[in-house]
Design an enzyme around this catalytic site. Structure first.
Site, PDB file in Angstrom:
ATOM      1  N   ASP A 223       0.999  -1.285   0.116  1.00  0.00           N
ATOM      2  CA  ASP A 223      -0.001  -0.077  -0.469  1.00  0.00           C
ATOM      3  C   ASP A 223       0.825   0.894  -0.534  1.00  0.00           C
ATOM      4  O   ASP A 223       2.208   0.802  -0.491  1.00  0.00           O
ATOM      5  CB  ASP A 223      -0.716  -0.067   0.968  1.00  0.00           C
ATOM      6  CG  ASP A 223      -2.311   0.941   1.199  1.00  0.00           C
ATOM      7  OD1 ASP A 223      -1.901   1.894   0.803  1.00  0.00           O
ATOM      8  OD2 ASP A 223      -3.572   0.548   1.419  1.00  0.00           O
ATOM      9  N   ASP A 224       0.239   2.414   0.702  1.00  0.00           N
ATOM     10  CA  ASP A 224       1.143   3.482   0.954  1.00  0.00           C
ATOM     11  C   ASP A 224       2.980   3.617   1.482  1.00  0.00           C
ATOM     12  O   ASP A 224       2.911   3.027   2.687  1.00  0.00           O
ATOM     13  CB  ASP A 224       0.668   4.577   1.057  1.00  0.00           C
ATOM     14  CG  ASP A 224      -0.760   4.820   0.718  1.00  0.00           C
ATOM     15  OD1 ASP A 224      -0.944   4.492  -0.831  1.00  0.00           O
ATOM     16  OD2 ASP A 224      -1.314   5.507   1.088  1.00  0.00           O
ATOM     17  N   GLY A 245       4.561  -0.305  -4.011  1.00  0.00           N
ATOM     18  CA  GLY A 245       3.953   0.152  -3.406  1.00  0.00           C
ATOM     19  C   GLY A 245       3.112   1.047  -3.836  1.00  0.00           C
ATOM     20  O   GLY A 245       2.778   1.236  -4.635  1.00  0.00           O
ATOM     21  N   HIS A 246       2.245   2.200  -3.496  1.00  0.00           N
ATOM     22  CA  HIS A 246       1.040   3.093  -4.192  1.00  0.00           C
ATOM     23  C   HIS A 246       1.675   4.594  -3.814  1.00  0.00           C
ATOM     24  O   HIS A 246       0.813   5.832  -3.677  1.00  0.00           O
ATOM     25  CB  HIS A 246      -0.075   2.555  -3.220  1.00  0.00           C
ATOM     26  CG  HIS A 246      -0.535   1.798  -3.611  1.00  0.00           C
ATOM     27  ND1 HIS A 246      -1.980   1.130  -3.241  1.00  0.00           N
ATOM     28  CD2 HIS A 246      -0.260   0.772  -4.356  1.00  0.00           C
ATOM     29  CE1 HIS A 246      -2.520   0.281  -3.138  1.00  0.00           C
ATOM     30  NE2 HIS A 246      -1.291  -0.016  -3.814  1.00  0.00           N
ATOM     31  N   GLY A 247       3.289   4.512  -3.326  1.00  0.00           N
ATOM     32  CA  GLY A 247       3.817   5.683  -3.251  1.00  0.00           C
ATOM     33  C   GLY A 247       4.322   6.619  -1.911  1.00  0.00           C
ATOM     34  O   GLY A 247       3.877   5.839  -0.907  1.00  0.00           O
TER      35      GLY A 247
END
Ligand SMILES: *[C@@H]1O[C@H](CO)[C@@H](O)[C@H](O)[C@H]1NC(C)=O
Ligand SMILES: *[C@@H]1O[C@H](CO)[C@@H](O)[C@H](O)[C@H]1NC(C)=O
Ligand SMILES: *[C@@H]1O[C@H](CO)[C@@H](O)[C@H](O)[C@H]1NC(C)=O
Ligand SMILES: *[C@@H]1O[C@H](CO)[C@@H](O)[C@H](O)[C@H]1NC(C)=O
Ligand SMILES: *[C@@H]1O[C@H](CO)[C@@H](O)[C@H](O)[C@H]1NC(C)=O
Ligand SMILES: *[C@@H]1O[C@H](CO)[C@@H](O)[C@H](O)[C@H]1NC(C)=O
Length: 401
Positions: A223-224, A245-247
């Site tokens: 995730d993030d 990941g999501h940054g």
């Protein structure tokens, strides 16, 4: 020492005194093994850890909780202050979480609360053994999603003037580090790892905190890498490698009434590799809170094969359909994106989808060079309800009017 006469004896005592007094003050040592902790990877050492904490916390001056280079199995632990002095939590070994969190008496596996002057160091590892929990994280939009149990590896609540140095966090059941109401908190040299397909395993999730630094760290999760939620100010994030990941995300914001502004932070010298997003601001499409996100600076950022390198989405609706209550009421303003380069998997490399009611203001793009590395032609930028300026090299070409 052979001291025969009185004079020499006094001199000897003096020398002894100097030697003892000049030793560096490492504080009082609290070895968890003397409290019954067993580094066999099987015996539950939670109570031993909490006893060691209790004694260290009651000690004035500085104290050091020592966890040797062994593997300690440990159910949920709560380390509460306020404490009398400074505490160093020196973890050189590995802490192993139970696979199942159903018996936990609290939200997080390892919980620090109301502590001032805490240092966590030692280069050790915390292993959340989360893989069994991930399947129940999967359905984020289904019925039980709201009351699904989230169990961070480590949580800091009202911890001040503190730092977390060189920790390795593995396979948390949900977010790895959950940070809430901290002030003056440094995180450096951490390595956070979970598989790219492990749902909700954010690296560092932060709310209502200020004066934080996150440096020299690697975060790869499902995730993030870093999620910056409501009420945060004065952050300095630099030299981070993120991926998978999501940054690094601001948000999601706007969903709940009691949210507060997010302002004043910098993200510098960071590399995103193979992530879904790089720089991301997300606010709910139908939001109730009227808050501002402002004074953000992103500088010297490399995108390697990132799906959405720059992504401002004020129409965030992860579980459609979302109730149509109107546009996002979150005002985004004064965001500078400077010297951002690399490759995008998506053709739209720069996406700024802002609120119709509260258009983004004062967005500055300086020296952007993000190329599309897939079929369908060169990268493009998308502007919706956004005002700003662009200068320097600009790939994709600016969409500001
Ligand atoms: C955090 O890092 C800064 C810069 O190195 C330092 O000045 C500050 O004292 C540190 N804060 C803590 C709580 O360690
Ligand atoms: C943190 O440190 C500062 C200065 O060293 C001090 O003024 C402040 O009271 C400390 N915070 C807390 C909550 O004790
Ligand atoms: C972080 O930890 C993972 C898992 O142990 C390891 O594979 C990786 O090399 C580490 N990365 C860095 C940058 O230290
Ligand atoms: C950046 O962080 C990495 C650890 O992820 C470290 O090895 C490296 O020395 C840091 N670079 C600088 C310039 O501090
Ligand atoms: C915009 O944000 C920067 C920090 O990124 C700050 O230095 C500057 O004062 C802000 N400008 C305005 C007009 O608020
Ligand atoms: C953008 O980056 C590409 C690939 O690194 C490079 O070939 C190109 O010259 C750069 N464009 C500008 C305007 O700097």
């Amino acid at each position: 020492m052979a001291c025969v006469t009185n004079v020499i004896e006094i001199l000897c005592l003096f020398i002894l005194f100097v030697v003892v007094a000049s030793r560096p003050d490492t504080g009082k040592n609290f070895d968890v093994r003397t409290y019954g902790a067993k580094g066999d990877g099987i015996t539950d050492s939670a109570n031993a850890f909490m006893k060691a904490w209790k004694d260290a916390c009651a000690q004035s001056g500085s104290s050091r909780i020592y966890i040797p280079r062994e593997t300690f199995y440990m159910s949920d632990v709560s380390f509460k202050g306020p404490c009398k002095g400074k505490i160093v939590f020196f973890l050189s070994g590995t802490l192993l979480s139970p696979v199942n969190a159903n018996k936990f008496k609290q939200e997080a596996w390892i919980d620090f609360q109301y502590v001032d002057n805490l240092v966590i160091s030692g280069g050790g590892t915390i292993d959340g053994q989360g893989s069994h929990s991930w399947s129940s994280n999967m359905n984020d939009c289904g019925a039980g999603a709201m009351n699904r149990r989230r169990t961070p590896n480590m949580k800091f609540h009202s911890v001040t003037n503190s730092s977390l140095i060189g920790l390795k966090s593995l396979n948390s059941k949900s977010e790895h580090l959950s940070i809430y109401r901290v002030d003056h908190f440094n995180i450096t040299g951490v390595n956070i790892t979970a598989p790219g397909n492990s749902p909700n395993t954010d690296g560092i999730k932060i709310g209502h905190s200020k004066n934080m630094k996150i440096w020299d760290s690697h975060i790869g999760t499902g995730d993030d890498c870093i999620a910056i939620l409501s009420g945060n100010s004065n952050f300095d994030i630099h030299n981070i490698t993120c991926g998978p990941g999501h940054g690094i995300s601001v948000g999601s914001l706007g969903r709940n009434k009691e949210e507060k502004n997010v302002e004043g932070f910098r993200v510098r010298d960071t590399v995103f590799t193979g992530t879904s997003d790089g720089i991301r601001l997300k606010t709910w499409e139908s939001s109730v809170s009227e808050i501002t996100v402002s004074q953000l600076l992103y500088e010297n950022i490399q995108m390697v094969d990132v799906k959405y390198p720059i992504n401002i989405e004020q129409n965030y609706c992860p579980c459609p359909p979302c109730p149509k209550l109107g546009d996002s009421h979150v005002q985004i303003r004064n965001v500078t994106l400077k010297n951002i380069w690399g490759t995008s998997r998506n053709k739209v490399a720069v996406k700024m989808h802002c609120s119709k009611t509260f258009p983004c203001k004062d967005i500055q793009l300086i020296d952007i060079n993000i190329t599309h590395n897939g079929p369908g032609g060169p990268a493009t930028a998308l502007c919706e309800n956004v005002r700003g300026s662009a200068r320097g090299k600009m790939v994709p070409p600016s969409c500001f009017k």
